[in-house]
Design a protein around this motif. Structure first.
Motif, mmCIF file in Angstrom:
data_model
loop_
_atom_site.group_PDB
_atom_site.id
_atom_site.type_symbol
_atom_site.label_atom_id
_atom_site.label_comp_id
_atom_site.label_asym_id
_atom_site.label_seq_id
_atom_site.Cartn_x
_atom_site.Cartn_y
_atom_site.Cartn_z
ATOM 1 N N ALA A 1 40.354 47.577 45.458
ATOM 2 C CA ALA A 1 39.218 48.090 44.691
ATOM 3 C C ALA A 1 38.813 47.023 43.676
ATOM 4 O O ALA A 1 39.658 46.530 42.918
ATOM 5 C CB ALA A 1 39.589 49.387 43.970
ATOM 6 N N ILE A 2 37.550 46.675 43.662
ATOM 7 C CA ILE A 2 37.044 45.666 42.736
ATOM 8 C C ILE A 2 36.613 46.359 41.441
ATOM 9 O O ILE A 2 35.988 47.417 41.462
ATOM 10 C CB ILE A 2 35.871 44.894 43.364
ATOM 11 N N SER A 3 36.948 45.743 40.307
ATOM 12 C CA SER A 3 36.579 46.307 39.007
ATOM 13 C C SER A 3 35.065 46.378 38.891
ATOM 14 O O SER A 3 34.337 45.630 39.546
ATOM 15 C CB SER A 3 37.168 45.471 37.867
ATOM 16 N N ARG A 4 34.591 47.261 38.040
ATOM 17 C CA ARG A 4 33.151 47.483 37.898
ATOM 18 C C ARG A 4 32.415 46.247 37.392
ATOM 19 O O ARG A 4 31.250 46.053 37.688
ATOM 20 C CB ARG A 4 32.895 48.656 36.968
ATOM 21 N N ASP A 5 33.111 45.394 36.627
ATOM 22 C CA ASP A 5 32.465 44.181 36.134
ATOM 23 C C ASP A 5 32.578 43.026 37.133
ATOM 24 O O ASP A 5 32.071 41.936 36.891
ATOM 25 C CB ASP A 5 33.014 43.767 34.766
ATOM 26 N N GLY A 6 33.257 43.270 38.259
ATOM 27 C CA GLY A 6 33.373 42.263 39.307
ATOM 28 C C GLY A 6 34.321 41.122 38.993
ATOM 29 O O GLY A 6 34.345 40.119 39.694
ATOM 30 N N ARG A 7 35.130 41.256 37.952
ATOM 31 C CA ARG A 7 36.003 40.160 37.534
ATOM 32 C C ARG A 7 37.435 40.253 38.058
ATOM 33 O O ARG A 7 38.172 39.284 38.000
ATOM 34 C CB ARG A 7 36.050 40.094 36.011
ATOM 35 N N GLN A 8 37.830 41.450 38.542
ATOM 36 C CA GLN A 8 39.212 41.645 38.995
ATOM 37 C C GLN A 8 39.230 42.496 40.256
ATOM 38 O O GLN A 8 38.304 43.261 40.516
ATOM 39 C CB GLN A 8 40.039 42.355 37.920
ATOM 40 N N SER B 1 42.734 38.279 39.087
ATOM 41 C CA SER B 1 41.478 37.860 38.486
ATOM 42 C C SER B 1 40.662 37.129 39.544
ATOM 43 O O SER B 1 41.204 36.340 40.325
ATOM 44 C CB SER B 1 41.759 36.925 37.305
ATOM 45 N N LEU B 2 39.364 37.370 39.572
ATOM 46 C CA LEU B 2 38.499 36.717 40.555
ATOM 47 C C LEU B 2 37.850 35.451 39.997
ATOM 48 O O LEU B 2 36.896 34.943 40.558
ATOM 49 C CB LEU B 2 37.437 37.702 41.046
ATOM 50 N N ASN B 3 38.420 34.925 38.907
ATOM 51 C CA ASN B 3 37.885 33.705 38.308
ATOM 52 C C ASN B 3 38.520 32.449 38.884
ATOM 53 O O ASN B 3 38.323 31.366 38.371
ATOM 54 C CB ASN B 3 38.055 33.727 36.786
ATOM 55 N N GLY B 4 39.302 32.601 39.937
ATOM 56 C CA GLY B 4 39.930 31.448 40.577
ATOM 57 C C GLY B 4 41.416 31.332 40.309
ATOM 58 O O GLY B 4 42.087 30.500 40.910
ATOM 59 N N ASP B 5 41.967 32.147 39.419
ATOM 60 C CA ASP B 5 43.408 32.145 39.148
ATOM 61 C C ASP B 5 44.141 32.707 40.360
ATOM 62 O O ASP B 5 43.911 33.855 40.744
ATOM 63 C CB ASP B 5 43.700 32.989 37.907
ATOM 64 N N PRO B 6 45.035 31.938 41.002
ATOM 65 C CA PRO B 6 45.697 32.407 42.218
ATOM 66 C C PRO B 6 46.916 33.312 41.968
ATOM 67 O O PRO B 6 47.565 33.733 42.915
ATOM 68 C CB PRO B 6 46.136 31.094 42.876
ATOM 69 N N ASN B 7 47.222 33.610 40.715
ATOM 70 C CA ASN B 7 48.439 34.363 40.403
ATOM 71 C C ASN B 7 48.140 35.828 40.092
ATOM 72 O O ASN B 7 47.647 36.143 39.013
ATOM 73 C CB ASN B 7 49.160 33.725 39.214
#
Length: 178
Positions: free
Chosen positions: A8-15, A34-40
């Protein structure tokens, strides 16, 4: 072998929250990435008694993840705290529960429960579990309910007219129309 399942993607699209299953331990856990590129990814929730876990929606404020959980005997609808992994159970039973997610204000969730005659009935439950009302009255089914973006109505599939159609009701369950 370990793998991701439902997400499930967060409402702000960031996670993104997702169920992670490890075959070696036969355990599920809820992870957030996190969908900001952090692979962890970060493990948010794990419980040895949970045999299945399905994140369905994020609260609008991003503090809770609505999830369907199963243990050996029951199915549960719960809210999992994103920061601390706390679990707030809203509904528990042996019925076949399915979730439709949060209202736009985060105060309510919609879900279905299969009743003894095999029909799926829809319900609106408050996020604090203090109130619950049927989505519609009668014996017709209510499947796959989702909120409209503004939170004023709920769209679902029903056999109210002797065949499956898309129906919409006001969030309080009034005024059903196909």
């Amino acid at each position: 072998v370990a793998f991701a399942e439902v997400s499930a993607i967060s409402r702000d699209g960031r996670q993104v929250a997702y169920a992670w299953y490890d075959e070696k331990t036969s355990r599920y856990e809820l992870r957030v990435l996190s969908l900001n590129g952090d692979p962890n990814p970060r493990r948010v929730f794990e419980n040895a008694n949970v045999v299945y876990l399905e994140p369905r929606d994020w609260s609008p404020d991003g503090k809770w993840i609505a999830a369907l959980l199963k243990n050996e005997k029951t199915q549960q609808i719960g809210l999992i705290g994103v920061q601390d992994g706390s679990l707030r159970l809203l509904k528990s039973g042996t019925d076949n529960l399915r979730m439709g997610g949060f209202s736009s204000d985060g105060k309510y969730l919609v879900y279905t429960r299969q009743v003894p005659d095999g029909v799926s009935q829809g319900y609106i439950i408050s996020a604090d579990a203090k109130s619950e009302v049927p989505l519609v009255s009668g014996t017709a089914s209510a499947k796959s309910p989702v909120w409209t973006p503004d939170g004023s109505r709920i769209v679902f599939v029903s056999d109210r007219s002797q065949s499956d159609n898309i129906w919409i009701v006001n969030a309080d369950g009034t005024n059903p129309r196909a």
